[in-house]
Structures are given as structure tokens and as C-alpha cells.
Scaffold this motif. Structure first.
Motif, PDB file in Angstrom:
ATOM      1  N   PHE A  71     -65.469  75.009  -6.234  1.00  0.00           N
ATOM      2  CA  PHE A  71     -64.411  75.667  -5.909  1.00  0.00           C
ATOM      3  C   PHE A  71     -64.600  77.025  -5.876  1.00  0.00           C
ATOM      4  CE2 PHE A  71     -59.946  77.279  -7.396  1.00  0.00           C
ATOM      5  CZ  PHE A  71     -59.317  76.921  -6.090  1.00  0.00           C
ATOM      6  N   VAL A  87     -53.537  75.938  -6.582  1.00  0.00           N
ATOM      7  CA  VAL A  87     -54.418  76.267  -5.408  1.00  0.00           C
ATOM      8  C   VAL A  87     -55.457  75.211  -5.290  1.00  0.00           C
ATOM      9  CG1 VAL A  87     -56.039  77.680  -3.949  1.00  0.00           C
ATOM     10  CG2 VAL A  87     -54.038  78.664  -5.030  1.00  0.00           C
ATOM     11  N   GLU A  88     -56.071  74.835  -6.364  1.00  0.00           N
ATOM     12  CA  GLU A  88     -57.207  73.868  -6.362  1.00  0.00           C
ATOM     13  C   GLU A  88     -56.758  72.473  -6.046  1.00  0.00           C
ATOM     14  OE1 GLU A  88     -61.094  72.750  -9.353  1.00  0.00           O
ATOM     15  OE2 GLU A  88     -59.237  73.099 -10.413  1.00  0.00           O
ATOM     16  N   CYS A 142     -54.031  71.588  -4.389  1.00  0.00           N
ATOM     17  CA  CYS A 142     -53.762  71.654  -2.767  1.00  0.00           C
ATOM     18  C   CYS A 142     -55.347  71.497  -1.891  1.00  0.00           C
ATOM     19  CB  CYS A 142     -53.283  72.870  -2.366  1.00  0.00           C
ATOM     20  SG  CYS A 142     -51.415  72.956  -3.081  1.00  0.00           S
ATOM     21  N   TRP A 143     -56.101  72.279  -2.486  1.00  0.00           N
ATOM     22  CA  TRP A 143     -57.328  72.212  -1.689  1.00  0.00           C
ATOM     23  C   TRP A 143     -58.015  70.846  -1.820  1.00  0.00           C
ATOM     24  CZ3 TRP A 143     -62.457  72.559  -4.256  1.00  0.00           C
ATOM     25  CH2 TRP A 143     -63.418  72.901  -3.183  1.00  0.00           C
ATOM     26  N   GLU A 194     -56.113  68.273   0.255  1.00  0.00           N
ATOM     27  CA  GLU A 194     -56.120  68.445   1.727  1.00  0.00           C
ATOM     28  C   GLU A 194     -57.505  68.272   2.339  1.00  0.00           C
ATOM     29  OE1 GLU A 194     -54.414  72.202   3.027  1.00  0.00           O
ATOM     30  OE2 GLU A 194     -52.731  71.716   2.117  1.00  0.00           O
ATOM     31  N   PHE A 252     -60.632  69.534   0.810  1.00  0.00           N
ATOM     32  CA  PHE A 252     -61.807  70.670   0.727  1.00  0.00           C
ATOM     33  C   PHE A 252     -61.839  71.659   2.039  1.00  0.00           C
ATOM     34  CE2 PHE A 252     -62.776  66.903  -1.692  1.00  0.00           C
ATOM     35  CZ  PHE A 252     -62.578  67.374  -2.866  1.00  0.00           C
ATOM     36  N   PRO A 253     -60.694  72.128   2.391  1.00  0.00           N
ATOM     37  CA  PRO A 253     -60.792  72.822   3.689  1.00  0.00           C
ATOM     38  C   PRO A 253     -61.519  74.187   3.245  1.00  0.00           C
ATOM     39  CG  PRO A 253     -58.339  73.074   2.742  1.00  0.00           C
ATOM     40  CD  PRO A 253     -59.224  72.016   1.813  1.00  0.00           C
ATOM     41  N   ARG A 289     -58.047  78.588   5.054  1.00  0.00           N
ATOM     42  CA  ARG A 289     -56.757  77.560   4.188  1.00  0.00           C
ATOM     43  C   ARG A 289     -56.916  77.732   2.892  1.00  0.00           C
ATOM     44  NH1 ARG A 289     -52.107  76.059   4.384  1.00  0.00           N
ATOM     45  NH2 ARG A 289     -51.760  74.399   3.270  1.00  0.00           N
ATOM     46  N   ILE A 290     -57.968  78.391   2.271  1.00  0.00           N
ATOM     47  CA  ILE A 290     -57.746  78.571   0.695  1.00  0.00           C
ATOM     48  C   ILE A 290     -57.183  80.035   0.672  1.00  0.00           C
ATOM     49  CG2 ILE A 290     -59.104  79.586  -1.377  1.00  0.00           C
ATOM     50  CD1 ILE A 290     -61.374  77.510  -0.501  1.00  0.00           C
ATOM     51  N   LEU A 349     -53.323  79.228   0.922  1.00  0.00           N
ATOM     52  CA  LEU A 349     -52.869  78.357  -0.275  1.00  0.00           C
ATOM     53  C   LEU A 349     -52.538  79.469  -1.344  1.00  0.00           C
ATOM     54  CD1 LEU A 349     -55.124  75.348  -0.200  1.00  0.00           C
ATOM     55  CD2 LEU A 349     -52.644  75.387   0.409  1.00  0.00           C
TER      56      LEU A 349
END
Length: 397
Positions: free
Chosen positions: A340, A365-366, A368-369, A372, A374-375, A379-380, A383
Motif C-alpha cells: 500500500f 482509502v486502503e 477502497c484500493w 477496486e 489495487f489501482p 486513483r489512490i 480516493l
């Protein structure tokens, strides 16, 4: 009388030096090295037997410049430290008294007397260190040809001497056996209750060694049919034995190496509290306990996002849980678990005061990451911005 093939290990310089020090007539290779060489299997450990007493072995090795470690002096076992690896040397013995857990021994002078106290005929084959001729006192060569695991003498008597021989029988039968020895099977069933008197560590060692073999499923099934498995693992029901069979098939299909703890998990219900209880009873290591608990925590949703599972539980944990459920592993092929990339300092730099709120934003955030897939950085950042906007709207969030 047969002869041992001239395997690479028989030509080791260190063994030649050891033979010269003790005298060829005072040394025989015995046990697994002999058995496995005859079966054309890799040899791991080399054991020697000698009519010499331990003091004489130590003195002769000292004079020859061979270092000796008294690893089991009370039972006449010494370890010669050789360049190619250690070799255990044990003085010939006979049992004086046994209680099923430990034996009182006395030194013997005859090879056959030493052979008579061993467990199975295929483990009582002695090879001359120079001629490689085999001394077989109880039909071990014939049993090896027939792939038959047979106790030396009366199986009931052998088991009463050491109750662990029940589990050793099943492990050796799974590894080497083809034809079942009915006398051995009946004795193991009749004396299964004696396993309760053994230390948990000894039971765990044998059980895990058995489960780590290529395919012990038929043996485990027979242990349950005979009432042996229930004594050491009462949690294992018939459905769990079938689960073990399916797991082994899935391992084979996926090209995954056997793992004893993963297979132990198959023999238990998917319940962490049961896994914890079994781990404590078997005195498993902390690492083994963690693996068993992770495997027991498996749920049907694991298969929906294997990469998310690997991120949260680690690649090994994910593989265990997916295999146990018969799920596909293809999503993990060639995939590396990412790190991450967001750090707390980045969030503080955006105006959030260091403290619990920073940690909460990172966790959000993690989540969602991971969800999704691992964009990348863009994207991070998006987010993170979403979370920061939410904080600005509701500072207490």
C-alpha cells in the motif's frame, strides 16, 4: 543375502574415515539409508550400528581426528561430525524394560539381538560398510520387494513397547506399503487407546509427518475406520476425511506442494476456535498455529476476490484457504502482493492533524484500493481526495 547398490553416499570420504577408525567389522549402516537406497529413493540421514561401547567409539574417533558429539549417550548414541554431514552411531542394544513411552536398554553384542528390538522388518537391514552385503534377520528384503510394512515379531508386543509405533506403522505404510499386513492392522486397532498416554509433541510429529507425504488420504481414511484417528484427532469426522481427499487432488491439479498444516485444517471444521484448541493440544509452534487458524477462518467469499484475500492474509494463507474450498488459483498466478503506497505523512501534509483521524483515513482509502483491484497512483489520489472532502464536511468523521 542381498547387496546394497553402491550409491553416492556409500563412497563418501568421511564414511571411509569413520569405517577405518572403528573397523569394518565393528560398523554396519542400518535403517533408513539402507532401506531408501534399496528403493532408489534419496537418502537424508545415515545411521550406523556398532558392537563397540560408546567410550570405545569416542576414543577411536578421537584418535582418528573425528569429532564426536554425545547426542544420546544414555541410549548409546553418538554423532560423528563429518565433512559431508553428521552420522549417528549407536551401540547395539536390547530392551530391558518398556512402558510404551520409553525404554530401559542394555548394550548387546549380537547384530540380530539389536535387530530384534527395532520396529519393522524393512528398518532392520544392516549393510557392511565395505562389501555392502546386507544382513537381513527377519525377512525385510522380501517385505521390501512386496512393499509390505510388517512388525518384527508379534505386533502387539512391539506396540506395547512403544505406543508411537502405531502412528509410525501408518506413516510407513502410506510411504512404502502396497499390500496391507492384516496382523499389523488388527494390532494397531486393538491398541489404539494406548496413544492417549503419549506426549502431545510425539503425536503431533508423527501426524504431521504422515500428512506431509504425497497422498496419505487412503491411510487417514483407514485410520478412522479402525478407530485410530479418533483417539488423536476426535474432531475429524468422515466428511473431513473426504475433504482431505479433495484437497490433495486440488493440490495435485494446481501443482502445489503438500503442506501438513493445510491438510490438518482439512480434517477440522472451518472454525477458528476448534483450530486453536487442536493447536494447543498438539503443542504446535506459533507459526503453525497461525497457519492453522488462518485456514480455519475460510469463508465462501474468499473465492470472490483471491487477490484481496492474498493481500489481507498473505499469499500462502490465501492459497491454503482457496485450495481448501476447491477454488481457482489462476488469479494469483505470477501476481505479487503489492504494498500500500499511501503514507501517513502524505495525509498530514494535506492538512489533517496527526492522530487517529490519519489512521482512519488510511484504512478507508486502503479498503477502497483493495476492493477496486489495487489501482495506480492517480486513483489512490482520487480516493484520498474523497476522504479528505468527507473530513472537511464532517470533522468528527
Amino acid at each position: 543375502m542381498g547387496k546394497l547398490p553402491a550409491a553416492d553416499w556409500t563412497r563418501r570420504e568421511g564414511l571411509r574415515q569413520l569405517t577405518a577408525a572403528l573397523g569394518a567389522e565393528n560398523l554396519r549402516w542400518v535403517g533408513g539409508a539402507v532401506r531408501d537406497t534399496l528403493l532408489a529413493l534419496p537418502v537424508k540421514d545415515i545411521d550406523g550400528a556398532t558392537p563397540l561401547l560408546p567410550d570405545a567409539v569416542m576414543e577411536r574417533c578421537r584418535q582418528a581426528g573425528i569429532r564426536i558429539v554425545p547426542t544420546g549417550l544414555e541410549h548409546g548414541t553418538l554423532t560423528a561430525v563429518l565433512p559431508e554431514g553428521p552420522v549417528e552411531i549407536t551401540s547395539l542394544r536390547r530392551d530391558v524394560a518398556t512402558d510404551g513411552r520409553r525404554a530401559t536398554v542394555a548394550f548387546a553384542t549380537k547384530w540380530q539381538e539389536d535387530a530384534s528390538r527395532r520396529d519393522f522388518t524393512i528398518n532392520a537391514l544392516y549393510a557392511h560398510p565395505e562389501t555392502l552385503e546386507i544382513s537381513d534377520y527377519f525377512g525385510g528384503l522380501e517385505d521390501l520387494d512386496a512393499r509390505r510394512v510388517r512388525f518384527i515379531g508379534d505386533p502387539h508386543e512391539r506396540i506395547r513397547e512403544d505406543h508411537l509405533r502405531i502412528l509410525r506403522y501408518y506413516r510407513f505404510q502410506s510411504r512404502f506399503g502396497a499390500d496391507l499386513d492384516e496382523a499389523a492392522e488388527e494390532a494397531c486397532a486393538a491398541l489404539a487407546h494406548t496413544l492417549k498416554g503419549l506426549s502431545r509433541e510425539r503425536i503431533a510429529m508423527e501426524l504431521l509427518n504422515l500428512l506431509g507425504l504425497p497422498d496419505p488420504s487412503a491411510t487417514i481414511a483407514r485410520m478412522r475406520e479402525r478407530g485410530v484417528l479418533q483417539v488423536i484427532l476426535p474432531e475429524a469426522q468422515a466428511c473431513h476425511v473426504e475433504a482431505l481427499k479433495r484437497l490433495i487432488a486440488a493440490e495435485s491439479t494446481s501443482g502445489i506442494a503438500p503442506n501438513a498444516i493445510r491438510r490438518l485444517a482439512a480434517l477440522l471444521p472451518p472454525a477458528p476456535e476448534v483450530a486453536d484448541s487442536v493447536a494447543a493440544r498438539l503443542r504446535l509452534s506459533r507459526t503453525q498455529r497461525g497457519q492453522l487458524n488462518c485456514a480455519a477462518s475460510r469463508v465462501a467469499q474468499d473465492a470472490q476476490n483471491p487477490r484481496a484475500l492474498a493481500y489481507t492474509e498473505g499469499m500462502d494463507g490465501a492459497i491454503d484457504r482457496l485450495l481448501l474450498q476447491g477454488a481457482e488459483l489462476s488469479a494469483l498466478d505470477g501476481w505479487q502482493v503489492p504494498e500500500f503506497p499511501l503514507r501517513g505523512g502524505t495525509i498530514v501534509g494535506r492538512g489533517v492533524i496527526a492522530g487517529p483521524q490519519v489512521a482512519a483515513i488510511m484504512r478507508a482509502v486502503e479498503r477502497c484500493w483493495v476492493a477496486e483491484g489495487f489501482p495506480g497512483p492517480d486513483r489512490i489520489e482520487a480516493l484520498l481526495e474523497e476522504q479528505l472532502v468527507q473530513v472537511l464536511r464532517d470533522p468528527s468523521a
